[in-house]
Scaffold this active site. Sequence first.
Site, PDB file in Angstrom:
ATOM      1  N   SER A  94       0.889  -1.423  -0.381  1.00 59.57           N
ATOM      2  CA  SER A  94      -0.344  -0.028   0.074  1.00 59.57           C
ATOM      3  C   SER A  94       0.991   1.414   0.044  1.00 59.57           C
ATOM      4  CB  SER A  94      -0.801   0.041   1.360  1.00 59.57           C
ATOM      5  OG  SER A  94      -0.983  -1.020   1.499  1.00 59.57           O
TER       6      SER A  94
HETATM    7  N1  SAH Z   1      -0.478  -4.699   4.007  1.00 67.18           N
HETATM    8  C1  SAH Z   1       0.197  -5.636   3.009  1.00 67.18           C
HETATM    9  C2  SAH Z   1      -0.636  -4.844   1.577  1.00 67.18           C
HETATM   10  C3  SAH Z   1      -0.894  -6.603   0.677  1.00 67.18           C
HETATM   11  S1  SAH Z   1      -1.946  -6.484  -0.409  1.00 67.18           S
HETATM   12  C4  SAH Z   1       2.135  -5.049   2.853  1.00 67.18           C
HETATM   13  O1  SAH Z   1       2.175  -3.969   3.535  1.00 67.18           O
HETATM   14  O2  SAH Z   1       2.658  -5.142   1.807  1.00 67.18           O
HETATM   15  C5  SAH Z   1      -2.900  -7.436   0.477  1.00 67.18           C
HETATM   16  C6  SAH Z   1      -3.015  -8.594   0.528  1.00 67.18           C
HETATM   17  O3  SAH Z   1      -4.070  -9.199   1.059  1.00 67.18           O
HETATM   18  C7  SAH Z   1      -2.432  -9.608  -0.194  1.00 67.18           C
HETATM   19  O4  SAH Z   1      -0.668  -9.980  -0.586  1.00 67.18           O
HETATM   20  C8  SAH Z   1      -2.830 -10.097  -0.618  1.00 67.18           C
HETATM   21  O5  SAH Z   1      -2.562 -12.000  -1.649  1.00 67.18           O
HETATM   22  C9  SAH Z   1      -4.273 -10.650   0.506  1.00 67.18           C
HETATM   23  N2  SAH Z   1      -5.462 -11.648   0.509  1.00 67.18           N
HETATM   24  C10 SAH Z   1      -6.632 -11.342  -0.410  1.00 67.18           C
HETATM   25  N3  SAH Z   1      -7.646 -12.173  -0.219  1.00 67.18           N
HETATM   26  C11 SAH Z   1      -7.026 -12.728   1.206  1.00 67.18           C
HETATM   27  C12 SAH Z   1      -7.660 -13.842   2.081  1.00 67.18           C
HETATM   28  N4  SAH Z   1      -8.835 -13.984   1.927  1.00 67.18           N
HETATM   29  N5  SAH Z   1      -6.781 -14.177   3.379  1.00 67.18           N
HETATM   30  C13 SAH Z   1      -5.455 -13.680   3.534  1.00 67.18           C
HETATM   31  N6  SAH Z   1      -5.058 -12.835   2.615  1.00 67.18           N
HETATM   32  C14 SAH Z   1      -5.709 -12.489   1.355  1.00 67.18           C
END
Ligand code: SAH
Length: 246
Positions: free
Chosen positions: A96
């Site tokens: 993000s």
């Molecule tokens: N907090 C992260 C942002 C990642 S983007 C950072 O600091 O980099 C959102 C993430 O959520 C992605 O990696 C995606 O694979 C994950 N995601 C999507 N659906 C999900 C679910 N049902 N359970 C766990 N993770 C999930």
Amino acid sequence: MSQSFAGVLPLLSALAVLVGCEASPRVETDPPPAPPLEQQEREFMVYSQIEARGIRDPRVLQAMREIPRADFVPAEVRDRAHRDSPLPIGYGQTISQPYIVAFMTEQLELDGSEKVLEIGTGSGYQAAILGRLAARVYSIEIVEALAQRSRALLEAKGIANVEVRSGDGYGGWPEHAPFDAILLTAAPDDIPEPLLEQLAVGGRLVAPVGVGLQELVLVTRDEEGLHFESLLPVRFVPMVGEAERD
Ligand code: SAH
């Protein structure tokens, strides 16, 4: 006369030494070394993108100054690590925008004593920030390869209070519930019921919610129940898995 001077001079210089005012040799003190460029960029990122936009919690600002965001992004995009935007981290996912990380973290109002659940570990950056600000962090990532990568990275950095599990975060992490704070970094259409159930009384949950147009929502729980507040329009990757079937 010259004779009397000859006698007085050594006396005078001895006196000067005694009172500590003899001429000392000029010592060239080196200026302190400049912080490395990466650190300068990081500090400028916090100053210009985060503080300037109104984030005030000093602990959040300090954590963002200290955790090297550049270490959490793939080498191909490292030169853009401090930009005011999300960045690709592989597998179609993104880390993000720094301001959003700061904003969501500030909303959790952490004081260092909390047990936190994060859904969507991704790069592990947000988890590392939470680890700096809370007692214990549990983070779930649905893409196995991302879970493995962020787990290895956090471990290599000696961040020992963050545990990463691969799997669908829909059901939360009941073994460690209730949580004082819950953060979703992927957007469901509706906040999964199990996550609301795992929020402690006095706890705070922050989540992007909705399809297409999303809202960042703050959920608080008190003795009477849950309270919902809309904070900001946002754009996150969708929460996949069980949340899509909900
Ligand atoms: N907090 C992260 C942002 C990642 S983007 C950072 O600091 O980099 C959102 C993430 O959520 C992605 O990696 C995606 O694979 C994950 N995601 C999507 N659906 C999900 C679910 N049902 N359970 C766990 N993770 C999930």
